[in-house]
Design an enzyme around this catalytic site. Structure first.
Site, mmCIF file in Angstrom:
data_model
loop_
_atom_site.group_PDB
_atom_site.id
_atom_site.type_symbol
_atom_site.label_atom_id
_atom_site.label_comp_id
_atom_site.label_asym_id
_atom_site.label_seq_id
_atom_site.Cartn_x
_atom_site.Cartn_y
_atom_site.Cartn_z
ATOM 1 N N LYS A 101 0.853 -1.192 0.000
ATOM 2 C CA LYS A 101 0.000 0.000 0.000
ATOM 3 C C LYS A 101 0.887 1.239 0.000
ATOM 4 O O LYS A 101 1.768 1.390 0.864
ATOM 5 C CB LYS A 101 -0.876 -0.029 1.247
HETATM 6 C C1 E4P Z 1 -8.364 1.837 3.477
HETATM 7 O O1 E4P Z 1 -7.555 1.068 3.018
HETATM 8 C C2 E4P Z 1 -8.223 2.490 4.769
HETATM 9 O O2 E4P Z 1 -7.580 1.624 5.653
HETATM 10 C C3 E4P Z 1 -9.527 2.839 5.428
HETATM 11 O O3 E4P Z 1 -10.640 2.473 4.649
HETATM 12 C C4 E4P Z 1 -9.601 4.192 6.049
HETATM 13 O O4 E4P Z 1 -10.847 4.361 6.665
HETATM 14 P P1 E4P Z 1 -11.141 5.524 7.730
HETATM 15 O O5 E4P Z 1 -11.371 6.781 6.970
HETATM 16 O O6 E4P Z 1 -12.391 5.079 8.427
HETATM 17 O O7 E4P Z 1 -9.944 5.610 8.630
#
Ligand code: E4P
Length: 232
Positions: A101
């Site tokens: 990522k």
């Molecule tokens: C995606 O890969 C992220 O980990 C995640 O969806 C972030 O979500 P949040 O905005 O609830 O922290």
């Protein structure tokens, strides 16, 4: 009589393909094991905040998840491209299910290009615009993650961004999956499916709501009560 107005993006014809993938957004291995046991889980997304919340060893967490699902996003924390490349190559060496990522920055774009040349799968995180989505796809991202909930938090409509990205994807046929991230409720998942998004990542509490419907509960109770009346 006029038909009720339907938002334009809901009437686009989207070609048939395999069903939307469902990922769990967590760093909690027990939660992954529980949802994976339902037979519907396609992957997991982690991020540094989720990992910090669990307080467990990152590599160990990723490796345990890789035994449960075929796709586990592990986020690099370096800010510069060489640092991202080094971390990402290390993560990719841990297990073939790891997807690296990478944040949506210009350094991230350089790292994406590098990972593509090495055959390493990537997920571009923190995407908030169509232009960012296009750049990440052109740099070779396997997946892009637009964050709908965080856009909703600003008073804008996060799912409108997904609609715009899916429309752009129809024109250009990018070989890059659109993952709806930062989902907060079941309506986000329903709308993602309407728009033909490839993947949704879903928090544990919302995932647990997906199989629920009050009419299923009352219907099942009636079947059971009626069966009790006739069974020998
Ligand atoms: C995606 O890969 C992220 O980990 C995640 O969806 C972030 O979500 P949040 O905005 O609830 O922290």
């Amino acid at each position: 009589m006029d038909s009720p107005a339907i938002p334009e993006h809901t009437v686009r014809v989207i070609p048939f393909r395999s069903p939307m993938k469902l990922f769990l957004d967590t760093a909690n291995v027990a939660h992954v094991a529980e949802i994976a046991s339902w037979g519907v889980l396609d992957g997991v997304t982690t991020n540094p905040s989720l990992v910090a919340k669990e307080g467990k060893d990152f590599k160990q967490t990723v490796l345990e998840m890789c035994k449960l699902v075929p796709c586990v996003s592990a986020q690099v924390t370096a800010a510069d491209a060489p640092g991202m490349m080094e971390q990402g190559e290390e993560y990719a060496g841990w297990h073939k299910h790891v997807v690296v990522k990478v944040p949506m920055t210009t350094e991230g774009l350089k790292a994406l290009t590098h990972f593509k040349s090495k055959g390493i799968k990537t997920n571009t995180t923190l995407v908030f615009s169509v232009t960012q989505a296009i750049l990440a796809a052109k740099a070779g991202a396997t997946i892009i993650s637009p964050f709908v909930g965080r856009i909703d938090d600003t008073g804008e409509n996060g799912m409108a961004l997904i609609a715009d990205i899916m429309r752009a994807w129809e024109h250009y046929g990018f070989d890059c999956e659109v993952l709806v991230a930062s989902t907060r409720n079941t309506e986000h998942i329903t709308e993602a499916a309407r728009l033909g998004a490839h993947i949704c990542t879903i928090p544990y509490a919302v995932f647990k709501e997906l199989p629920q419907h009050p009419l299923t509960d009352t219907g099942l109770k009636k079947f059971q009560d009626d069966w009790e009346k006739v069974k020998k």
